[in-house]
Enzyme design. Structure first.
Site, PDB file in Angstrom:
ATOM      1  CB  VAL A   1      -0.927   0.028   1.236  1.00 56.26           C
ATOM      2  CG1 VAL A   1      -1.703   1.331   1.297  1.00 56.26           C
ATOM      3  CG2 VAL A   1      -1.877  -1.158   1.203  1.00 56.26           C
ATOM      4  CB  CYS A   2       0.897   4.211   0.374  1.00 50.73           C
ATOM      5  SG  CYS A   2       1.300   5.962   0.412  1.00 50.73           S
TER       6      CYS A   2
END
Length: 323
Positions: free
Chosen positions: A108-109
């Site tokens: 994520v990210c």
């Protein structure tokens, strides 16, 4: 497996939303009937509690280096501490080890930085938070970094963009595992849009406002995205901004790297793309709402921006259960 174990890798400086978007969505999936159910485990170095970006502390459920249980998905969270996490040899080594035990691996990210350091993104297409995409590409030239999509699925590996794109990625996992009906139920439970296409741009002008340091550019761009159906000629925009056309064009080229006319065209095109994928409006109505005078003008803009006509874009990006 009687349950799907999702191992979330956390560290000091992880972003709480990166973790919670995943764990809360999977918990809702369990409550409305995921079978087999998910079991999420937050694993950290040494099994120690971590301090998130926000200052809140999270208690770990497992020590990363001692985790050896059957594993469905390995997911590395992002956060401001991603660079320090990627510099930790033990953390990276265990992420690499656990990736061989998992059916799929994700980040994520800025968690993509850890996957890249572990060598898991080499020769793979990946994304990250748009603010860190250039840094990721520069640090790991073997990774094919694309800063635009909300998330990218490349075989058994998935990466997502900034923060709340974790929700979009998790919904795609739920749909893959249990079907569209359950994913739709989770989206309703989180009051989320189901589903933003993974290829949708992270930094859409239709969903955000310009963050330029120049006040004239910021005010003008905000006027543009809020009045797409109005007269947005450079002359009109300059009059509204209280500057000459030449000066407005110079400011946009300096701060946005586009002329005002190019910015307007892109804003209208992105608005039309959103309407095409989130509504059942006819193409002609989409053209009118997004500020294009005719469907042919809309078509030309889509061919230039997305390399496909509007009807094809809608077909390729609509939810899979309606195709």
């Amino acid at each position: 497996m009687s349950e799907k174990v999702i191992l979330v890798v956390g560290y000091d400086g992880a972003e709480l939303l990166d973790i919670a978007c995943v764990t809360s969505s999977l918990d809702i999936a369990n409550r409305i009937g995921a079978n087999p159910p998910y079991r999420t485990v937050l694993a950290t170095p040494g099994g120690h509690s971590i301090t998130c970006d926000s200052g809140l502390r999270l208690h770990a459920q497992a020590a990363l280096e001692r985790f050896n249980a059957p594993l469905d998905t390995l997911l590395v969270s992002g956060g401001l501490g991603h660079a320090e996490a990627a510099s930790g040899q033990l953390l990276v080594a265990h992420v690499r080890r656990l990736s061989t035990l998992a059916r799929r691996v994700a980040s994520v990210c800025t968690g993509a930085t850890v996957l890249a350091e572990a060598g898991l993104l080499e020769n793979r297409r990946a994304t990250t938070h748009w603010m860190y995409a250039e840094q990721l590409a520069r640090s790991y030239p073997a990774v094919r970094v694309d800063p635009d999509p909300i998330y990218i699925r490349d075989g058994d590996l998935a990466t997502s963009g900034g923060v709340t794109s974790a929700l979009d990625l998790t919904l795609s996992f739920i749909e893959e595992d249990h079907g569209m009906a359950l994913a739709r139920g989770v989206a309703l439970g989180t009051v989320a849009y189901l589903q933003r296409p993974g290829a949708q741009a992270q930094l859409s002008m239709f969903l955000t406002r310009c963050s330029s340091d120049d006040l004239v550019v910021r005010r003008t761009s905000n006027h543009i995205v809020s009045h797409l159906g109005d007269d947005l000629s450079t002359a009109t925009l300059a009059r509204i901004a209280g500057v000459s056309e030449r000066h407005l064009s110079r400011l946009f080229l300096t701060y946005v790297h586009e002329t005002p006319a190019q910015y307007v065209r892109r804003a209208r095109t992105e608005a039309a793309a959103y309407l095409l994928t989130s509504t059942a409006l006819p193409v002609a109505a989409v053209a009118r709402r997004s500020g294009f005078g005719t469907t042919e003008s809309l078509r030309q803009a889509f061919l230039a921006h997305y390399s496909v006509p509007p009807s094809r874009y809608r077909l390729e990006h609509q939810p899979s259960d309606t195709r």
